[in-house]
Design a protein around this motif. Structure first.
Motif, PDB file in Angstrom:
ATOM      1  N   LEU A  90      10.830   1.383  10.621  1.00 32.39           N
ATOM      2  CA  LEU A  90       9.899   2.388  10.103  1.00 32.39           C
ATOM      3  C   LEU A  90      10.144   3.741  10.758  1.00 32.39           C
ATOM      4  O   LEU A  90      10.177   4.774  10.107  1.00 32.39           O
ATOM      5  CB  LEU A  90       8.449   1.947  10.349  1.00 32.39           C
ATOM      6  N   THR A 108       9.134  -1.778  13.607  1.00 33.38           N
ATOM      7  CA  THR A 108       9.110  -2.434  12.305  1.00 33.38           C
ATOM      8  C   THR A 108       7.657  -2.649  11.896  1.00 33.38           C
ATOM      9  O   THR A 108       6.728  -2.462  12.689  1.00 33.38           O
ATOM     10  CB  THR A 108       9.806  -3.802  12.368  1.00 33.38           C
ATOM     11  N   LYS A 109       7.477  -3.052  10.653  1.00 31.94           N
ATOM     12  CA  LYS A 109       6.121  -3.342  10.169  1.00 31.94           C
ATOM     13  C   LYS A 109       5.480  -4.460  10.986  1.00 31.94           C
ATOM     14  O   LYS A 109       4.294  -4.407  11.327  1.00 31.94           O
ATOM     15  CB  LYS A 109       6.178  -3.732   8.692  1.00 31.94           C
ATOM     16  N   ARG A 112       4.376  -3.137  14.472  1.00 28.06           N
ATOM     17  CA  ARG A 112       3.141  -2.349  14.395  1.00 28.06           C
ATOM     18  C   ARG A 112       1.938  -3.245  14.116  1.00 28.06           C
ATOM     19  O   ARG A 112       0.846  -3.000  14.619  1.00 28.06           O
ATOM     20  CB  ARG A 112       3.258  -1.264  13.320  1.00 28.06           C
TER      21      ARG A 112
END
Length: 495
Positions: A90, A108-109, A112
């Protein structure tokens, strides 16, 4: 607002309940997390390069630090795709460690989301077991870019809310203290003025969430020093009663923010004394220590009932290394033992030496509670005295240096090797403090031996009100975010 707060608690309950259940069986929980992370490892270019196919061979994955990943991260940046994890990157976020150059950590998603889960658990615990919140008005630490022009490094996290998922940020927005035009602020003085004005306007402020206690204390000092000018600028945006508090020689902070119930900040290791000063300035307000968090991953979280910090064991896989370099899993650690932490997380860091040391204090629901002691191998050694960070912190605490908020011990080589204690204030003479400091440092066998052999000169003390500002400015110029800057109790060179 009370209804909204309780609705918020209800929405957070599933994540909190799942976490509490996980604490009852840390071995099984960690095995599940390890398998998920290992699956990502297998699918990554980094994992394929190591030719490891089975979870049984986990210990063949090398234990690494940031420098070991330098080439992988450079290739990842040049090619604009992830090599350490199958997930898209991201953004990259700067680390803000107390020593060494800032580094860029890929997000990264899934990573997070790990931070998001940690926040949900913490918020639910506070609403359920903490102070009785009625307004929920919250200041989350904001870090200005202060002229940052590198788009890679400015596209990351601007304030604490950026760790949260979109839906949670949306629900929290009505409760936040905002600072309009943050990205247009280009110097420290402008930021301090605007933030202080924003905080002063918020009569119903209940929660202050920051990282370093120094960050908040600097702003309190700014308000105290510029109180008359700030009062004029505020005009009728604050009540007459609150405006009067700004005219007092010593501002009564708990009257100025009479609704304040919680200050969340670091309160262990280097920050212990600073957090205690905030407690003295805000009697009756819960000053809760943050858990152990790094840019790389959330690691521990404070729970009120636990009377300590528990690991975020359903998001991060933990390993612990003792001084003999033996490796233990979470369910294998012992009370009282001290370990260096090794983490594997969901952003592409596997068996990553985070550089922090913890002590196991007790157990809660079968899971060990961890106390942050300081940086791993944070040792100063001019002539063989081997002063460790936690020992220096204990010495400074024992000196009871009234009138001082910031304290840093610095190794000096000229004209002869010695230690210099920098203070921002003192109620006794520097020479008197130096004598007590040197005597206290003598508790260390190696320091005492070095002094007796004449290898070290007596410790000295320098008092300067500009010390905190100078430290902050130098760290900012080094590319670190103001709100995240850690005040060092022992200055040591980069390892």
């Amino acid at each position: 607002m009370h209804f909204l707060i309780q609705l918020f608690r209800h929405l957070l309950a599933p994540a909190a309940n799942k976490f509490l259940q996980a604490l009852s069986d840390p071995k099984t929980t960690q095995k599940i997390v390890q398998q998920k992370i290992f699956n990502s490892f297998l699918s990554s270019e980094y994992g394929k390069s190591l030719d490891i196919q089975s979870l049984d061979d986990w210990y063949r994955i090398p234990i690494i630090d940031y420098d070991d990943l330098h080439n992988w991260l450079e290739q990842q940046d040049r090619n604009s795709f992830s090599l350490l994890t199958p997930e898209p990157i991201l953004f990259c976020e700067r680390t803000s460690g107390s020593r060494g150059a800032a580094k860029l950590i890929p997000y990264t998603k899934s990573l997070r989301r790990s931070f998001n889960q940690m926040f949900c658990i913490w918020a639910h615990d506070l609403i359920t077991r903490g102070p009785s919140f009625s307004t929920g008005k919250t200041y989350f630490c904001i870090s200005p870019s202060l002229g940052e022009t590198d788009k890679r490094e400015s596209a990351g996290i601007a304030d604490d809310s950026d760790y949260l998922d979109g839906w949670l940020k949306y629900l929290m927005r009505p409760f936040w203290v905002s600072l309009p035009g943050l990205n247009r602020i280009r110097n420290v003085e402008e930021f301090k003025e605007k933030l202080c004005l924003a905080l002063l306007v918020e009569e119903k402020l209940e929660i202050i969430s920051i990282w370093s206690p120094t960050f908040f204390k600097v702003h309190l000092d700014y308000i105290q020093c510029h109180r008359e000018r700030l009062r004029r600028q505020l005009g009728n945006r604050i009540s007459v009663k609150r405006a009067q508090f700004l005219l007092e020689p010593a501002i009564p902070w708990t009257k100025l923010w009479s609704n304040l119930k919680l200050i969340s900040c670091w309160d262990s290791a280097h920050a212990k004394g600073q957090a205690n000063i905030l407690r003295s300035l805000f009697p009756g307000v819960l000053v809760q220590g943050k858990g152990l968090l790094a840019t790389e991953a959330p690691m521990t979280i404070p729970l009120i009932e636990a009377l300590g910090c528990v690991p975020v064991l359903n998001e991060v896989f933990f390993e612990f290394e003792d001084e003999e370099q033996n490796i233990y899993q979470l369910h294998e650690v012992e009370i009282g033992a001290i370990y260096a932490i090794i983490i594997s997380q969901k952003g592409g860091l596997y068996r990553y030496r985070i550089g922090d040391r913890v002590r196991v204090t007790h157990f809660y629901r079968n899971t060990p509670c961890l106390e942050f002691l300081g940086r791993d191998r944070a040792t100063s050694d001019l002539v063989g005295e081997k002063l460790r960070e936690e020992f220096v912190a204990e010495v400074l605490e024992s000196l009871q240096l009234e009138g001082s908020f910031c304290q840093t011990l610095i190794p000096v080589t000229q004209p002869k090797e010695h230690y210099l204690l920098l203070l921002d204030g003192a109620n006794e003479s520097p020479d008197a403090i130096a004598k007590r400091l040197d005597a206290a440092l003598m508790q260390s066998y190696h320091y005492r031996r070095s002094r007796h052999l004449g290898q070290l000169a007596r410790a000295r003390v320098l008092v300067s009100k500009q010390f905190p500002e100078t430290h902050l400015n130098s760290q900012i110029q080094g590319g670190k975010k103001w709100g995240d800057i850690k005040h060092q109790v022992l200055a040591t060179p980069k390892l």
